[in-house]
Each structure stands twice: as C-alpha cells, then as structure tokens.
Write an enzyme that holds these catalytic residues in place. Structure first.
Site, short mmCIF file in Angstrom:
data_model
loop_
_atom_site.label_atom_id
_atom_site.label_comp_id
_atom_site.label_asym_id
_atom_site.label_seq_id
_atom_site.Cartn_x
_atom_site.Cartn_y
_atom_site.Cartn_z
CE1 TYR A 178 -4.84 2.71 3.77
CE2 TYR A 178 -5.07 0.32 3.71
CZ TYR A 178 -4.35 1.47 3.43
OH TYR A 178 -3.14 1.36 2.78
CB SER A 217 1.48 -5.41 4.27
OG SER A 217 1.95 -4.73 5.41
CE LYS A 238 -0.95 4.09 2.67
NZ LYS A 238 -1.00 2.84 3.47
CB SER A 293 -0.96 -0.01 1.19
OG SER A 293 -2.03 -0.90 0.94
CE LYS A 338 -4.50 1.57 -0.42
NZ LYS A 338 -3.88 0.27 -0.61
CD GLU A 382 -2.24 6.47 6.97
OE1 GLU A 382 -1.47 6.04 7.85
OE2 GLU A 382 -2.73 5.74 6.09
#
Length: 390
Positions: A176, A344, A341, A90, A93, A298
C-alpha cells in the site's frame, strides 16, 4: 442540502452527545428500523473512541439516510451538520482511480501502458516496466507508504522516482503506497496537460453533482470545514505535501461521498464513459487471498465475515509487502461483492463500504483518526443487520 428532505427530522440529546438525524422518506428496511440501528451503533462507537463528531450516510434500496453527530469545532462549539466538510484521507484514492479510469475509457490513456510513456523524466528508469495499472493497485514493486522526508517538492519527487529501484518484480507483490497511486494521478494530469484538481472537478465532481467536494476548501466554505482532533485533543488539519491531492487530500461531505457510492451501485453516472470508468475501478486485478485489489477499491466475495474484513484491513496488509496473484482476465465488477476503502489523516478517520447485490452502502466520516478495525466492525454490523432483515 441540495436534495428535497422528507418529513423525518429529529434532534436528540444523548448525555453530552448531540445527534442530528436526517433521513429520507421510508425509515424501515424489512423489519429493521434504520434510525435506531445507526444511532445505537454510532453513539457507542463515538463514546468508546472519544470521537468529537461524525457524519454517517446510508444508502438502502435507492433511498438515502443521513445522520450527524456531535461537534465539528470544539472550541467554537459548532455541531456537525449536513454541510460539514471532513478530510477523507486515503478515500481520495478511489476518486483518483476513477479519474484515471475515465481517461482509459475515453481512449486518452491506457492503464496497461508503462508509466514512463507519459513522462519523459521517467524514461530509462524502473518505470519503463511498471504500468499505470500497477501504480493504481500498489503492485509497482515496493513503492513505500510515504515519500522520504527529503522529498519536499515536484523536483525532489521526480528525482526520487528516477532513482528508485523496486524490491520485487512489478505485479508480484502489493504494498500500500501513497507515492504509487499518487503517481497515477500525476501522470493522468500530465497526459491531459491540465491540473489534477481541474480534471477532477470537470470530469467527476461536476458530472456527479459533487458540489461540496474540494482539495482546497474555498473561503466561503471555511465555516463548514471541521477541525480534526489529535490523541491529545488538539485541533489539527492536514498539511500540504507532495501529491497530497492525488493520494489523500480531498475534503467532502457525507452526502457527496454517498452520491459517489450510489453512482457505483446503481450505474447512475450521467454518461457512458463515466459509467465505464467506475466499472473499471471495481474489477479485481490482483488476489491476496481473501481480498482482491481493484483500482482504488478493495473487494471481498459477499457474504464476508468480520474476520475477513479485519484481515484485509490489518496493519500487516497496510504496512507489509504481500504476495499478489495477477488475475487475467480481471474479475468482473460483480454485484455480489463487498467493496470498501478506509482513509485517515492525523485528525480524521473515514470508511466507506457498499454491496451492490444488496443495494446497501455506507459512508462514515469522523473528526478523529480512530482504529480501522472499529470502523469496519460498526459498518459491518449495520449493513449485515439490514441485509439479513426479512
């Protein structure tokens, strides 16, 4: 390695653990020596969680330090090197978010537009009332973490989106979701009329000189592609899936990912549009208490405690819908923020964090999926020691 290596190269044997450490000139930050700090932290982490191999990249006051540990392929006894490719999961992203933000900055799309504006198949569905920004911040109204098992191709995907009904008003809750930010990437490609992977290469990878970042690892790079390892120590790699490239499909080196982090910290992207795009992703759009959701990133007000980071990266935050406060105007892409961030796949675990005000950033790539809380603790320890050095 594409950058000139300064004169500090060492090879250490620590029991059965092989450590290759590459740093650029200048190994001290204040009174702290970086190499032993990183080595002690990472070797303990690897031993506790049985991690076969890791690559760690550190940015300190504009200087880069690279540390490579252990094994990329246990069967062939191939060590992790500067060229080893890890699955980012991820972490992909934040790259997808940057691509969408690039075309927002260029005027080719608007993140405030409804998703259905960019795909006729979504018209007269819930996506008439869901913006691209809400897709990129997981606030579309409850899109799940993964697609249902029966979504196996693009046709299935579009049918799923057309029939999906939100559990919450858009913008009121954060959940999420791969299908959420994955759709943002998909719609960006639809808008530009080009494959997502080609857009990423042309507008992010090439301008930032990310020459070792891929969605499909080319034949000439296969020898550098690490194997991930399951809990049973079986070699494993990510399987193709719907919107995999957009949500979790990147493979890269620690150096390439650190270059991306440095472009955020130093404003070093080569053109104004890309610099603006990266800034757009760092703004805070929704508040969930101690954590604010950027576009992909985040955010936490710095200094941040390990307890705050653990809460923001907890299973409850990942798996449950959390009430979100829309921030209008968004929080600025402030300097005094801890950005992070996690990422996995079944066989890999990644974490990146950076603090622009401290000029500190870290990339941790591993070929085992180990707990997020352990990644966060290791990174927080390293960056905190460096930030507090006199």
């Amino acid at each position: 390695m594409s950058r000139m290596l300064a004169a500090n190269i060492c090879l250490i044997a620590a029991g059965s653990l092989s450590i290759s450490t590459f740093t650029w000139a200048g190994d001290a930050h204040g009174s702290v020596h970086i190499e032993p700090l990183v080595n002690d932290t990472i070797t303990a982490l690897m031993e506790e969680h049985r991690i076969p191999g890791m690559a760690v990249a550190l940015s300190v006051n504009g200087r880069q330090h690279y540390f490579n540990y252990g094994i990329a392929d246990q069967e062939a006894d191939v060590p992790v090197t500067a060229d080893t490719l890890f699955e980012l999961g991820s972490v992909s992203k934040v790259f997808t978010a940057a691509l969408a933000a690039y075309f927002d900055a260029s005027g080719d799309l608007s993140l405030s537009d409804p998703a259905s504006h960019y795909l006729p198949a979504l018209e007269e569905s819930a996506f008439d009332d869901i913006s691209l920004l809400e897709l990129g911040t997981y606030t579309a109204g409850g899109l799940p973490l993964q697609f249902p098992d029966n979504v196996k191709n693009e046709t299935d995907m579009l049918s799923y989106y057309r029939q999906w009904e939100p559990d919450f008003p858009p913008g009121s809750h954060r959940l999420y979701s791969n299908p959420s930010i994955g759709l943002l990437g998909y719609l960006t490609a639809q808008r530009l009329g080009q494959p997502f992977e080609a857009l990423m290469k042309n507008h992010l990878f090439s301008p930032l000189d990310l020459d070792h970042s891929f969605f499909q690892v080319p034949h000439q790079q296969q020898a550098n592609y690490a194997f991930g390892y399951s809990k049973e120590d079986e070699p494993i790699r990510v399987n193709p899936g719907v919107l995999d490239a957009e949500a979790y499909g990147m493979k890269s080196t620690a150096a390439d990912v650190l270059t991306f982090v440095d472009a955020h910290m130093h404003g070093s992207a080569p053109d104004d549009t890309l610099r603006e795009a990266l800034e757009i992703t760092r703004r805070g759009y929704f508040n969930m208490g101690g954590m604010a959701q950027g576009l992909g990133w985040e955010r936490y007000a710095y200094p941040v405690s390990i307890e705050q980071l653990r809460a923001g990266n907890s299973l409850e935050m990942v798996l449950e819908a959390n009430a979100a406060e829309r921030l209008q105007p968004p929080l600025p892409a402030s300097q005094n923020i801890w950005f992070n961030k996690t990422g996995s796949t079944n066989g890999f675990g990644a974490y990146l964090a950076f603090i622009p005000s401290q000029q500190l950033g870290i990339v941790m790539l591993a070929n085992r999926n180990y707990p997020n809380q352990a990644r966060i603790a290791a990174a927080h320890h390293i960056l905190t020691v460096l930030a507090e050095a006199p």
